[in-house]
Design an enzyme around this catalytic site. Structure first.
Site, PDB file in Angstrom:
ATOM      1  N   LYS A  53       5.030  28.828  13.169  1.00  0.00           N
ATOM      2  CA  LYS A  53       4.796  28.016  14.368  1.00  0.00           C
ATOM      3  C   LYS A  53       5.934  27.028  14.556  1.00  0.00           C
ATOM      4  O   LYS A  53       6.437  26.822  15.656  1.00  0.00           O
ATOM      5  CB  LYS A  53       3.461  27.252  14.243  1.00  0.00           C
ATOM      6  N   GLN A  97      -4.282  22.721  11.269  1.00  0.00           N
ATOM      7  CA  GLN A  97      -4.347  24.088  10.761  1.00  0.00           C
ATOM      8  C   GLN A  97      -5.675  24.313  10.033  1.00  0.00           C
ATOM      9  O   GLN A  97      -6.081  23.511   9.189  1.00  0.00           O
ATOM     10  CB  GLN A  97      -3.151  24.342   9.824  1.00  0.00           C
ATOM     11  N   ASP A 120      -5.103  23.834  20.603  1.00  0.00           N
ATOM     12  CA  ASP A 120      -5.888  24.925  20.022  1.00  0.00           C
ATOM     13  C   ASP A 120      -7.111  25.264  20.874  1.00  0.00           C
ATOM     14  O   ASP A 120      -7.794  26.250  20.608  1.00  0.00           O
ATOM     15  CB  ASP A 120      -6.408  24.480  18.649  1.00  0.00           C
TER      16      ASP A 120
HETATM   17  N1  GUN Z   1      -5.729  29.282  11.313  1.00  0.00           N
HETATM   18  C1  GUN Z   1      -5.540  30.573  11.649  1.00  0.00           C
HETATM   19  N2  GUN Z   1      -5.338  30.698  12.987  1.00  0.00           N
HETATM   20  C2  GUN Z   1      -5.394  29.447  13.492  1.00  0.00           C
HETATM   21  C3  GUN Z   1      -5.265  28.928  14.814  1.00  0.00           C
HETATM   22  O1  GUN Z   1      -5.067  29.638  15.799  1.00  0.00           O
HETATM   23  N3  GUN Z   1      -5.416  27.575  14.917  1.00  0.00           N
HETATM   24  C4  GUN Z   1      -5.668  26.776  13.852  1.00  0.00           C
HETATM   25  N4  GUN Z   1      -5.808  25.472  14.065  1.00  0.00           N
HETATM   26  N5  GUN Z   1      -5.788  27.241  12.626  1.00  0.00           N
HETATM   27  C5  GUN Z   1      -5.653  28.558  12.445  1.00  0.00           C
END
Ligand code: GUN
Length: 302
Positions: A53, A97, A120
């Site tokens: 990311k 996350q 998100d």
């Molecule tokens: N963990 C795995 N995929 C994601 C996501 O799309 N967002 C977040 N915050 N955590 C994740």
């Protein structure tokens, strides 16, 4: 039947190029999109996701910071960190996350997010918006699924989408987004009886359970479209999806590979959501900027 590979990696690169162009335009308004990712603990998969990311958002011209907190961080300290970022005008998007260590209450942390910075799409206001079909941030993985279908001109209106997995990050929001596109949706989960039978009914089968190759090749109806959201490590250390992809070749009409399918699309949607937050923070319409950038990219490709 030839199985078309839906190339999420290439599609995500196109989207990221559009976003980089749109971001350059934002700079004229003295705005550089700022994304902060909060990573708690040492989960290896989360470390890789966060690194990807970070790279992708930096590549699009964003200011990206990762706040790493120890597994022992208190609920109060974590929520205070989110509150601080809510108040920081240079931060346009905040991502916590997931999963968080079991000692922490992830729901309570997400509830602290400023909905305007919730890239998100998981804060209560965002959830209400996508559930009710109103404008707002959509969770990145399901948004990536819909965007990939759109970019391949696959219309799911009237089709039966069967989603295996009812998570907050994928299954639930994807059901809402697919219904908004007039798909008929079935959501299966660990207690579903005759999972194979449900899967065989699907025009669009979405595997989002987090178990390597759970969905067997012969669970796919001939001519179905398969979106494989899973990213698992196989016994040989290689990445594999939730679907037995080799068993589906020649049966499915189209399939997303792992790696290179939904994963890169998820990251592209995170960048897009962050871009949208940054544009709105100065009163600009992100959709207008993105449409201009897409037209300009198409022109360059022609
Ligand atoms: N963990 C795995 N995929 C994601 C996501 O799309 N967002 C977040 N915050 N955590 C994740």
């Amino acid at each position: 039947m030839d199985t078309q590979i839906l190339d999420g990696k290439a599609t995500a690169l196109t989207i990221r190029a559009e976003l980089a162009k749109a971001t350059a335009k934002l700079k004229a308004h003295n705005v550089k999109p700022g994304l902060v990712v909060i990573l708690v603990g040492e989960d290896p998969a989360s470390q890789i996701y966060v690194r990807n990311k970070d790279r992708a958002a930096s590549g699009a011209g964003f200011e990206v910071n990762t706040i790493r907190l120890p597994e022992t961080v208190s609920q109060q300290a974590l929520e205070a960190e989110v509150e601080k970022l809510n108040q920081d005008p240079k931060v346009h998007g905040i991502l916590v996350q997931l999963p968080l260590p079991g000692t922490l209450n992830a729901g309570a942390v997400v509830d602290c997010l400023d909905p305007a910075k919730d890239v998100d799409g998981l804060s209560p206001r965002s959830v209400a918006a996508w559930t009710l079909g109103r404008p707002g941030h959509k969770p990145c993985t399901p948004a990536g699924c819909i965007e990939l279908l759109d970019r391949y001109s696959i219309d799911i209106s009237g089709l039966h989408m069967v989603i295996v997995g009812r998570s907050m990050l994928v299954g639930k929001p994807l059901a809402a987004l697919a219904m908004a596109r007039n798909a008929t949706v079935t959501v299966c989960h660990s207690r579903t009886q005759d999972l194979a039978g449900h899967c065989r009914q699907a025009d669009v089968l979405v595997a989002a359970v987090g178990r390597a190759k759970l969905i067997q090749g012969d669970w796919v109806r001939s001519g179905a479209i398969v979106l494989d959201v899973g990213i698992n490590r196989g016994e040989d250390g290689k990445l594999v999806g939730d679907a037995d992809q080799a068993g589906m070749m020649g049966r499915a009409r189209a399939l997303t590979p792992v790696p290179g399918g939904i994963g890169p699309m998820t990251i592209a949607m995170l960048i897009r959501n962050t871009f949208c937050c940054a544009a709105r923070s100065v009163g600009l319409d992100p959709e207008v900027l993105l449409a201009e950038a897409a037209a300009c990219t198409e022109g360059a490709e022609a």
